[in-house]
Motif scaffolding. Sequence first.
Motif, PDB file in Angstrom:
ATOM      1  N   HIS A  96      77.173   8.696  -4.941  1.00 61.91           N
ATOM      2  CA  HIS A  96      76.040   8.263  -5.765  1.00 61.91           C
ATOM      3  C   HIS A  96      74.817   7.991  -4.888  1.00 61.91           C
ATOM      4  O   HIS A  96      74.916   7.318  -3.870  1.00 61.91           O
ATOM      5  CB  HIS A  96      76.416   7.003  -6.543  1.00 61.91           C
ATOM      6  N   HIS A  97      73.664   8.524  -5.296  1.00 64.61           N
ATOM      7  CA  HIS A  97      72.424   8.345  -4.553  1.00 64.61           C
ATOM      8  C   HIS A  97      71.695   7.102  -5.060  1.00 64.61           C
ATOM      9  O   HIS A  97      71.180   7.092  -6.179  1.00 64.61           O
ATOM     10  CB  HIS A  97      71.531   9.575  -4.694  1.00 64.61           C
ATOM     11  N   MET A  98      71.686   6.059  -4.245  1.00 61.17           N
ATOM     12  CA  MET A  98      70.996   4.825  -4.613  1.00 61.17           C
ATOM     13  C   MET A  98      69.503   4.963  -4.316  1.00 61.17           C
ATOM     14  O   MET A  98      69.074   5.833  -3.553  1.00 61.17           O
ATOM     15  CB  MET A  98      71.581   3.646  -3.833  1.00 61.17           C
ATOM     16  N   ARG A  99      68.729   4.102  -4.928  1.00 68.71           N
ATOM     17  CA  ARG A  99      67.287   4.142  -4.717  1.00 68.71           C
ATOM     18  C   ARG A  99      66.952   3.579  -3.339  1.00 68.71           C
ATOM     19  O   ARG A  99      67.555   2.604  -2.894  1.00 68.71           O
ATOM     20  CB  ARG A  99      66.569   3.338  -5.802  1.00 68.71           C
ATOM     21  N   ILE A 100      65.970   4.205  -2.680  1.00 69.52           N
ATOM     22  CA  ILE A 100      65.530   3.736  -1.376  1.00 69.52           C
ATOM     23  C   ILE A 100      64.027   3.499  -1.422  1.00 69.52           C
ATOM     24  O   ILE A 100      63.323   3.996  -2.311  1.00 69.52           O
ATOM     25  CB  ILE A 100      65.891   4.719  -0.248  1.00 69.52           C
ATOM     26  N   SER A 101      63.523   2.772  -0.452  1.00 67.50           N
ATOM     27  CA  SER A 101      62.108   2.430  -0.414  1.00 67.50           C
ATOM     28  C   SER A 101      61.283   3.632   0.029  1.00 67.50           C
ATOM     29  O   SER A 101      61.797   4.593   0.617  1.00 67.50           O
ATOM     30  CB  SER A 101      61.874   1.261   0.542  1.00 67.50           C
ATOM     31  N   ALA A 102      59.995   3.556  -0.231  1.00 68.44           N
ATOM     32  CA  ALA A 102      59.098   4.633   0.187  1.00 68.44           C
ATOM     33  C   ALA A 102      59.045   4.740   1.706  1.00 68.44           C
ATOM     34  O   ALA A 102      58.997   5.845   2.258  1.00 68.44           O
ATOM     35  CB  ALA A 102      57.697   4.385  -0.379  1.00 68.44           C
ATOM     36  N   ALA A 103      59.061   3.586   2.391  1.00 67.24           N
ATOM     37  CA  ALA A 103      59.032   3.606   3.853  1.00 67.24           C
ATOM     38  C   ALA A 103      60.274   4.291   4.414  1.00 67.24           C
ATOM     39  O   ALA A 103      60.191   5.102   5.346  1.00 67.24           O
ATOM     40  CB  ALA A 103      58.921   2.185   4.393  1.00 67.24           C
ATOM     41  N   ARG A 104      61.448   3.990   3.858  1.00 68.49           N
ATOM     42  CA  ARG A 104      62.685   4.627   4.323  1.00 68.49           C
ATOM     43  C   ARG A 104      62.664   6.115   3.994  1.00 68.49           C
ATOM     44  O   ARG A 104      63.173   6.937   4.761  1.00 68.49           O
ATOM     45  CB  ARG A 104      63.882   3.955   3.650  1.00 68.49           C
ATOM     46  N   ARG A 105      62.067   6.476   2.868  1.00 70.93           N
ATOM     47  CA  ARG A 105      61.974   7.874   2.482  1.00 70.93           C
ATOM     48  C   ARG A 105      61.162   8.660   3.508  1.00 70.93           C
ATOM     49  O   ARG A 105      61.532   9.773   3.903  1.00 70.93           O
ATOM     50  CB  ARG A 105      61.324   7.986   1.109  1.00 70.93           C
TER      51      ARG A 105
ATOM     52  N   ALA B 201      53.747  12.251  -0.019  1.00 71.47           N
ATOM     53  CA  ALA B 201      53.479  11.043  -0.807  1.00 71.47           C
ATOM     54  C   ALA B 201      54.797  10.598  -1.424  1.00 71.47           C
ATOM     55  O   ALA B 201      55.472  11.394  -2.085  1.00 71.47           O
ATOM     56  CB  ALA B 201      52.443  11.325  -1.895  1.00 71.47           C
ATOM     57  N   ALA B 202      55.175   9.343  -1.187  1.00 71.00           N
ATOM     58  CA  ALA B 202      56.465   8.826  -1.659  1.00 71.00           C
ATOM     59  C   ALA B 202      56.234   7.633  -2.570  1.00 71.00           C
ATOM     60  O   ALA B 202      55.522   6.691  -2.202  1.00 71.00           O
ATOM     61  CB  ALA B 202      57.353   8.434  -0.484  1.00 71.00           C
ATOM     62  N   PHE B 203      56.847   7.661  -3.745  1.00 75.27           N
ATOM     63  CA  PHE B 203      56.742   6.554  -4.696  1.00 75.27           C
ATOM     64  C   PHE B 203      57.686   5.427  -4.296  1.00 75.27           C
ATOM     65  O   PHE B 203      58.773   5.655  -3.759  1.00 75.27           O
ATOM     66  CB  PHE B 203      57.091   7.029  -6.105  1.00 75.27           C
ATOM     67  N   GLU B 204      57.274   4.201  -4.588  1.00 72.47           N
ATOM     68  CA  GLU B 204      58.080   3.005  -4.368  1.00 72.47           C
ATOM     69  C   GLU B 204      58.437   2.424  -5.725  1.00 72.47           C
ATOM     70  O   GLU B 204      57.611   1.809  -6.397  1.00 72.47           O
ATOM     71  CB  GLU B 204      57.295   1.983  -3.541  1.00 72.47           C
ATOM     72  N   PHE B 205      59.690   2.640  -6.157  1.00 71.98           N
ATOM     73  CA  PHE B 205      60.090   2.183  -7.484  1.00 71.98           C
ATOM     74  C   PHE B 205      60.134   0.667  -7.571  1.00 71.98           C
ATOM     75  O   PHE B 205      59.954   0.104  -8.656  1.00 71.98           O
ATOM     76  CB  PHE B 205      61.450   2.768  -7.859  1.00 71.98           C
ATOM     77  N   ALA B 206      60.365  -0.011  -6.458  1.00 72.61           N
ATOM     78  CA  ALA B 206      60.408  -1.475  -6.467  1.00 72.61           C
ATOM     79  C   ALA B 206      59.040  -2.085  -6.750  1.00 72.61           C
ATOM     80  O   ALA B 206      58.948  -3.273  -7.062  1.00 72.61           O
ATOM     81  CB  ALA B 206      60.946  -1.995  -5.132  1.00 72.61           C
ATOM     82  N   PHE B 207      57.975  -1.298  -6.659  1.00 73.52           N
ATOM     83  CA  PHE B 207      56.626  -1.783  -6.947  1.00 73.52           C
ATOM     84  C   PHE B 207      56.331  -1.534  -8.422  1.00 73.52           C
ATOM     85  O   PHE B 207      55.885  -0.461  -8.818  1.00 73.52           O
ATOM     86  CB  PHE B 207      55.596  -1.065  -6.065  1.00 73.52           C
ATOM     87  N   MET B 208      56.644  -2.519  -9.251  1.00 72.25           N
ATOM     88  CA  MET B 208      56.392  -2.453 -10.687  1.00 72.25           C
ATOM     89  C   MET B 208      56.934  -1.162 -11.292  1.00 72.25           C
ATOM     90  O   MET B 208      56.276  -0.484 -12.085  1.00 72.25           O
ATOM     91  CB  MET B 208      54.889  -2.601 -10.986  1.00 72.25           C
ATOM     92  N   GLY B 209      58.148  -0.802 -10.910  1.00 71.13           N
ATOM     93  CA  GLY B 209      58.791   0.376 -11.457  1.00 71.13           C
ATOM     94  C   GLY B 209      58.121   1.682 -11.075  1.00 71.13           C
ATOM     95  O   GLY B 209      58.289   2.694 -11.765  1.00 71.13           O
ATOM     96  N   GLY B 210      57.384   1.693  -9.943  1.00 65.82           N
ATOM     97  CA  GLY B 210      56.694   2.911  -9.536  1.00 65.82           C
ATOM     98  C   GLY B 210      55.674   3.387 -10.539  1.00 65.82           C
ATOM     99  O   GLY B 210      55.332   4.579 -10.577  1.00 65.82           O
ATOM    100  N   SER B 211      55.166   2.471 -11.373  1.00 63.01           N
ATOM    101  CA  SER B 211      54.255   2.866 -12.448  1.00 63.01           C
ATOM    102  C   SER B 211      52.937   3.392 -11.884  1.00 63.01           C
ATOM    103  O   SER B 211      52.491   2.988 -10.804  1.00 63.01           O
ATOM    104  CB  SER B 211      53.999   1.689 -13.391  1.00 63.01           C
ATOM    105  N   MET B 212      52.315   4.292 -12.636  1.00 65.80           N
ATOM    106  CA  MET B 212      51.115   4.986 -12.180  1.00 65.80           C
ATOM    107  C   MET B 212      49.865   4.340 -12.746  1.00 65.80           C
ATOM    108  O   MET B 212      49.584   4.431 -13.935  1.00 65.80           O
ATOM    109  CB  MET B 212      51.171   6.470 -12.578  1.00 65.80           C
ATOM    110  N   GLY B 213      49.134   3.674 -11.870  1.00 71.91           N
ATOM    111  CA  GLY B 213      47.848   3.105 -12.212  1.00 71.91           C
ATOM    112  C   GLY B 213      46.760   3.789 -11.412  1.00 71.91           C
ATOM    113  O   GLY B 213      46.954   4.869 -10.849  1.00 71.91           O
TER     114      GLY B 213
END
Length: 313
Positions: free
Chosen positions: A54-63, A125-137
């Motif tokens: 299973h592929h767990m979520r990782i941070s943008a920095a780790r990505r 460009a890597a999204f960070e899901f931990a930042f407000m669900g990676g929402s696009m503002g």
Amino acid sequence: MNWISEWALPKIKTLFGASREVPENLWHKCPACEQMIFHRDLERNLHVCTHCGHHMRISAARRLECTFDPGFSRIELPKVPADPLRFRDQRRYADRLREAQVKAAMDDAVAVAHGAIEGQRAVVAAFEFAFMGGSMGAGVGEAIVTAARLAVLQDAPLIVFTASGGARMQEGAVSLMQMPRTVIATRLVKEAGLPFIVVMCDPTTGGVTASFAMLGDIHIAEPGAMIGFAGARVIEQTVREKLPEGFQRAEYLLEHGILDMVVKRGEMRETLARVIGLLREPLLTQPERAPAAAEASNVIALPTPEAPAPAAS
């Protein structure tokens, strides 16, 4: 029993030394198979479960670290208005934003860097899901536009790792306007003749899917990633039908032609380098054809069947 706690235990602690506190988060439970994994093994395996894959979520920095060769550089993104609508629900949006910035150590939900992937230049460009669900503002839209301009400036392909719940509701119409902005950003890259590669991670939904995420030249996904626009429950209530098994998962979308490939995280870097090389290197020119006379001399004539004799009258 007082002598045990007042005399015996202090003597034992003095003899063997003070007990050390056990650090937290030494073990992680896989959300899929619920097996416990030692944190070093999990980190070594790029946060992929060693039991079930299973592929767990990782941070943008780790990505960025596991994608680039050593020596890549992150860029500072332009500042945008923090709270354009002065939005407030149960809490002020400005407070939520500051909390997310401290938690993720990022200004917004996307990190941008440039460097090499196995020797192939690229902007990522890597999204960070931990930042407000990676929402696009507005900040995310500005990050994608900046990454596209940097790719054109450096004559390098643009790769975007998406992990987002969609548009950021706290920014209202400002958030929705990032959909056409990011689409225009992809046009900048394509008009420059550069590859635009999208790697969809879990989850990629909402306005991100409805805009630039589906406009790549190559669409890749990690195994098991959830990809779609609306949620499965909303779709079922709309069409009044039971959805197929595995609907909106990467493997299902690959089978139905939405994705080009599903790649494991440990093989992603090598795959991206190979894809960039195929898209960027000129095709080998075919050897010049021999003159027509020379070709004709090598042609073997096949016997033609004789015409049947005319029937006797």
